[in-house]
Motif scaffolding. Structure first.
Motif, PDB file in Angstrom:
ATOM      1  N   ILE A 163     -30.891 -20.050  16.936  1.00 50.09           N
ATOM      2  CA  ILE A 163     -32.284 -19.843  17.321  1.00 50.09           C
ATOM      3  C   ILE A 163     -32.896 -18.849  16.344  1.00 50.09           C
ATOM      4  O   ILE A 163     -32.389 -17.737  16.174  1.00 50.09           O
ATOM      5  CB  ILE A 163     -32.396 -19.272  18.759  1.00 50.09           C
ATOM      6  CG1 ILE A 163     -31.556 -20.072  19.746  1.00 50.09           C
ATOM      7  CG2 ILE A 163     -33.855 -19.149  19.175  1.00 50.09           C
ATOM      8  CD1 ILE A 163     -31.928 -21.510  19.903  1.00 50.09           C
ATOM      9  N   PHE A 197     -42.924 -18.951  18.292  1.00 54.84           N
ATOM     10  CA  PHE A 197     -42.132 -20.151  18.550  1.00 54.84           C
ATOM     11  C   PHE A 197     -40.730 -19.941  18.002  1.00 54.84           C
ATOM     12  O   PHE A 197     -40.489 -19.041  17.194  1.00 54.84           O
ATOM     13  CB  PHE A 197     -42.777 -21.405  17.940  1.00 54.84           C
ATOM     14  CG  PHE A 197     -42.996 -21.347  16.457  1.00 54.84           C
ATOM     15  CD1 PHE A 197     -42.069 -21.871  15.576  1.00 54.84           C
ATOM     16  CD2 PHE A 197     -44.155 -20.801  15.933  1.00 54.84           C
ATOM     17  CE1 PHE A 197     -42.283 -21.832  14.203  1.00 54.84           C
ATOM     18  CE2 PHE A 197     -44.391 -20.758  14.558  1.00 54.84           C
ATOM     19  CZ  PHE A 197     -43.450 -21.281  13.697  1.00 54.84           C
ATOM     20  N   ASP A 198     -39.801 -20.745  18.498  1.00 55.90           N
ATOM     21  CA  ASP A 198     -38.423 -20.698  18.026  1.00 55.90           C
ATOM     22  C   ASP A 198     -38.133 -21.946  17.215  1.00 55.90           C
ATOM     23  O   ASP A 198     -38.521 -23.058  17.601  1.00 55.90           O
ATOM     24  CB  ASP A 198     -37.443 -20.627  19.194  1.00 55.90           C
ATOM     25  CG  ASP A 198     -37.441 -19.284  19.894  1.00 55.90           C
ATOM     26  OD1 ASP A 198     -37.923 -18.297  19.304  1.00 55.90           O
ATOM     27  OD2 ASP A 198     -36.948 -19.221  21.034  1.00 55.90           O
ATOM     28  N   GLU A 246     -32.317 -32.911  24.790  1.00 58.94           N
ATOM     29  CA  GLU A 246     -33.598 -33.061  24.090  1.00 58.94           C
ATOM     30  C   GLU A 246     -33.575 -32.349  22.734  1.00 58.94           C
ATOM     31  O   GLU A 246     -34.061 -32.886  21.734  1.00 58.94           O
ATOM     32  CB  GLU A 246     -34.722 -32.490  24.961  1.00 58.94           C
ATOM     33  CG  GLU A 246     -36.088 -32.657  24.378  1.00 58.94           C
ATOM     34  CD  GLU A 246     -37.188 -32.107  25.274  1.00 58.94           C
ATOM     35  OE1 GLU A 246     -38.303 -31.944  24.755  1.00 58.94           O
ATOM     36  OE2 GLU A 246     -36.947 -31.830  26.462  1.00 58.94           O
ATOM     37  N   MET A 247     -33.002 -31.148  22.694  1.00 64.50           N
ATOM     38  CA  MET A 247     -32.887 -30.409  21.437  1.00 64.50           C
ATOM     39  C   MET A 247     -32.000 -31.159  20.447  1.00 64.50           C
ATOM     40  O   MET A 247     -32.331 -31.276  19.268  1.00 64.50           O
ATOM     41  CB  MET A 247     -32.305 -29.019  21.687  1.00 64.50           C
ATOM     42  CG  MET A 247     -33.185 -28.092  22.448  1.00 64.50           C
ATOM     43  SD  MET A 247     -32.240 -26.603  22.892  1.00 64.50           S
ATOM     44  CE  MET A 247     -33.407 -25.754  23.927  1.00 64.50           C
ATOM     45  N   ILE A 261     -39.308 -24.753  19.939  1.00 57.29           N
ATOM     46  CA  ILE A 261     -39.724 -24.372  21.283  1.00 57.29           C
ATOM     47  C   ILE A 261     -40.977 -23.534  21.113  1.00 57.29           C
ATOM     48  O   ILE A 261     -40.951 -22.473  20.482  1.00 57.29           O
ATOM     49  CB  ILE A 261     -38.647 -23.548  22.022  1.00 57.29           C
ATOM     50  CG1 ILE A 261     -37.400 -24.392  22.248  1.00 57.29           C
ATOM     51  CG2 ILE A 261     -39.204 -23.043  23.359  1.00 57.29           C
ATOM     52  CD1 ILE A 261     -36.268 -23.639  22.914  1.00 57.29           C
ATOM     53  N   GLU A 262     -42.083 -24.025  21.648  1.00 57.03           N
ATOM     54  CA  GLU A 262     -43.354 -23.290  21.575  1.00 57.03           C
ATOM     55  C   GLU A 262     -43.382 -22.247  22.686  1.00 57.03           C
ATOM     56  O   GLU A 262     -43.130 -22.565  23.837  1.00 57.03           O
ATOM     57  CB  GLU A 262     -44.516 -24.251  21.712  1.00 57.03           C
ATOM     58  CG  GLU A 262     -44.621 -25.230  20.559  1.00 57.03           C
ATOM     59  CD  GLU A 262     -45.780 -26.187  20.683  1.00 57.03           C
ATOM     60  OE1 GLU A 262     -46.166 -26.540  21.826  1.00 57.03           O
ATOM     61  OE2 GLU A 262     -46.313 -26.597  19.624  1.00 57.03           O
ATOM     62  N   MET A 263     -43.694 -21.004  22.316  1.00 57.86           N
ATOM     63  CA  MET A 263     -43.686 -19.916  23.278  1.00 57.86           C
ATOM     64  C   MET A 263     -45.113 -19.413  23.590  1.00 57.86           C
ATOM     65  O   MET A 263     -45.509 -19.384  24.732  1.00 57.86           O
ATOM     66  CB  MET A 263     -42.845 -18.757  22.751  1.00 57.86           C
ATOM     67  CG  MET A 263     -41.481 -19.167  22.242  1.00 57.86           C
ATOM     68  SD  MET A 263     -40.325 -19.463  23.523  1.00 57.86           S
ATOM     69  CE  MET A 263     -39.584 -17.873  23.603  1.00 57.86           C
TER      70      MET A 263
END
Length: 87
Positions: A5, A20-21, A68-69, A81-83
């Motif tokens: 990550i 985002f990650d 999914e990842m 991953i949108e944060m």
């Protein structure tokens, strides 16, 4: 599958900060490749952002990927991953 990550913050031109990650296979160590994944993601946005460099994107930790990842990584080489402030 274990993934790395990369915690990423990029300034938007409207003054907001995106968070985002970037998720990549654990064994991918080439920072430029990871930054390029982030830049590719930023190009998909309909707003302008600042640069993505080592100052904005840093390795954070290793974790187990969800299905999914894994599917996104197999298809694109990475997942996001949108944060915050990503839309």
């Amino acid at each position: 599958m274990k993934i790395a990550i990369w915690d990423t913050y990029v300034q938007r031109k409207d003054g907001k900060t995106m968070h985002f990650d970037i998720l990549v296979p654990r064994d991918l160590k080439d920072e430029q490749t990871i930054f390029d994944f982030g830049k590719n993601y930023l190009q998909s946005k309909q707003f302008s952002t600042g640069e993505l460099t080592a100052g904005e994107c840093r390795f954070c930790h290793i974790e187990n990927a969800t299905q999914e990842m894994i599917e996104s990584i197999k298809k694109n080489g990475y997942a996001i991953i949108e944060m915050e402030n990503c839309n």
